[in-house]
Design a protein around this motif. Sequence first.
Motif, PDB file in Angstrom:
ATOM      1  N   GLY A 238     -13.838  20.422   9.691  1.00  0.00           N
ATOM      2  CA  GLY A 238     -13.156  19.965  10.824  1.00  0.00           C
ATOM      3  C   GLY A 238     -11.273  20.018  10.819  1.00  0.00           C
ATOM      4  O   GLY A 238     -11.040  20.009   9.678  1.00  0.00           O
ATOM      5  N   ASP A 239     -10.940  20.396  11.770  1.00  0.00           N
ATOM      6  CA  ASP A 239      -9.650  20.359  11.717  1.00  0.00           C
ATOM      7  C   ASP A 239      -8.917  18.828  11.444  1.00  0.00           C
ATOM      8  O   ASP A 239      -9.410  18.004  11.975  1.00  0.00           O
ATOM      9  N   VAL A 243     -10.021  15.527  13.262  1.00  0.00           N
ATOM     10  CA  VAL A 243     -10.771  14.426  12.547  1.00  0.00           C
ATOM     11  C   VAL A 243     -10.282  13.240  12.549  1.00  0.00           C
ATOM     12  O   VAL A 243     -10.845  12.024  12.886  1.00  0.00           O
ATOM     13  N   TYR A 244      -8.983  13.127  12.250  1.00  0.00           N
ATOM     14  CA  TYR A 244      -8.336  11.966  12.365  1.00  0.00           C
ATOM     15  C   TYR A 244      -8.286  11.186  13.564  1.00  0.00           C
ATOM     16  O   TYR A 244      -8.610   9.912  13.783  1.00  0.00           O
ATOM     17  N   VAL A 245      -7.990  11.881  14.440  1.00  0.00           N
ATOM     18  CA  VAL A 245      -7.632  11.249  15.999  1.00  0.00           C
ATOM     19  C   VAL A 245      -9.290  10.702  16.539  1.00  0.00           C
ATOM     20  O   VAL A 245      -9.511   9.844  16.966  1.00  0.00           O
ATOM     21  N   VAL A 250     -10.068   7.564  18.286  1.00  0.00           N
ATOM     22  CA  VAL A 250     -10.949   7.315  19.565  1.00  0.00           C
ATOM     23  C   VAL A 250     -12.328   6.790  19.292  1.00  0.00           C
ATOM     24  O   VAL A 250     -12.618   5.737  20.258  1.00  0.00           O
ATOM     25  N   ASN A 251     -13.203   6.980  18.084  1.00  0.00           N
ATOM     26  CA  ASN A 251     -14.155   6.425  18.311  1.00  0.00           C
ATOM     27  C   ASN A 251     -14.312   5.082  17.929  1.00  0.00           C
ATOM     28  O   ASN A 251     -15.392   4.300  18.512  1.00  0.00           O
ATOM     29  N   PRO A 252     -13.295   4.625  17.114  1.00  0.00           N
ATOM     30  CA  PRO A 252     -13.259   3.038  17.139  1.00  0.00           C
ATOM     31  C   PRO A 252     -12.906   2.201  18.556  1.00  0.00           C
ATOM     32  O   PRO A 252     -13.467   1.299  18.749  1.00  0.00           O
ATOM     33  N   ALA A 253     -12.016   2.969  19.237  1.00  0.00           N
ATOM     34  CA  ALA A 253     -11.655   2.553  20.445  1.00  0.00           C
ATOM     35  C   ALA A 253     -12.941   2.427  21.256  1.00  0.00           C
ATOM     36  O   ALA A 253     -13.199   1.679  22.060  1.00  0.00           O
ATOM     37  N   LEU A 254     -13.558   3.699  21.386  1.00  0.00           N
ATOM     38  CA  LEU A 254     -14.845   3.520  22.148  1.00  0.00           C
ATOM     39  C   LEU A 254     -16.045   2.591  21.591  1.00  0.00           C
ATOM     40  O   LEU A 254     -16.599   2.007  22.488  1.00  0.00           O
ATOM     41  N   ASP A 255     -16.130   2.582  20.423  1.00  0.00           N
ATOM     42  CA  ASP A 255     -17.049   1.320  20.053  1.00  0.00           C
ATOM     43  C   ASP A 255     -16.490   0.231  20.461  1.00  0.00           C
ATOM     44  O   ASP A 255     -17.717  -0.524  20.772  1.00  0.00           O
TER      45      ASP A 255
END
Length: 301
Positions: A238-239, A243-245, A250-255
């Motif tokens: 992954g770039d 990957v960091y974003v 992103v994923n923690p905010a969506l969770d």
Amino acid sequence: YSMTLASAPLSFMFFSMMNYDAVTFGNHETDLGPDALAGFITLAKNNSSVPFTTPIIASNMDANASPAMNALVADGTIAKSTMVIKSGIKIGVLGRIGSNAVFDSPNAVPLVFDGGKPDSAAAYAALQSQVNALRAAGAKVVVLLSHEGFTVDPATGYAKGNDAELAKNVSGIDVILSGHLHINQTAVKASANSETILVEPGSYGTHVARLDLQIDQRSGKIKSYKSANVLIDSGIPGDLAMVYVLSGLVNPALDAALAPAFTGLGLAGVDSIMDTVAINDAPITSQSITPGFSVGESVLG
């Protein structure tokens, strides 16, 4: 990711991060109607971290009856065409939705595409005028982004279907980058007499279509080309920035934002929902999720 984190619609942010030269609309962009689409685009443009600046090309769209979308046409966010320069060569870019995609876009009203007949003689004539205008403005190469699709006739090896007919009826288009039918197809032509190259990348990001062109800088003539639809899987690192974003932001905010839904569905978070649930909360099984839709695709795609 399409409709999450309302303050920063993520699919638009990803376009900017990947430095797309242009995008066009497909049928699913209007699933929630033109006003919602205009809202997503506006929020994406106003994203202070990664503002959406990629040109949206809608060559055959009439937005006059949709004030929200027409405002984006008026300010240049949505355009009929654009010109990019690669290796010193001017490339004109057009974008369209075809007949099948329009049929699959009932919520697009009051947007109109080619007067409701995108694959008609009148539509071909209108597109021909746009191609001619790009050529007159200095384009050596013309690329059409088409959300319509084509198949390949096994007997002849040539493309068939609406995008193939367009290639045979509109001159001066060098490449059609086609979508909608979810077909993974490397470069083909529409007939022995057609110079237009057609490519389809498949669906859901499983492949990236790569088309390398050797072009005469003076004439713009394509001297040769190579086509490969590259499989995108976990074997490709992954770039690091992306990957960091995703993993760090992103994923923690969506969770956090979708926690009640995850709890009700018995899911652990974004990583699990991506693999097990479609957007309409129906589990992905070997059967079609929604009547009339292919396996793994919900009403919202």
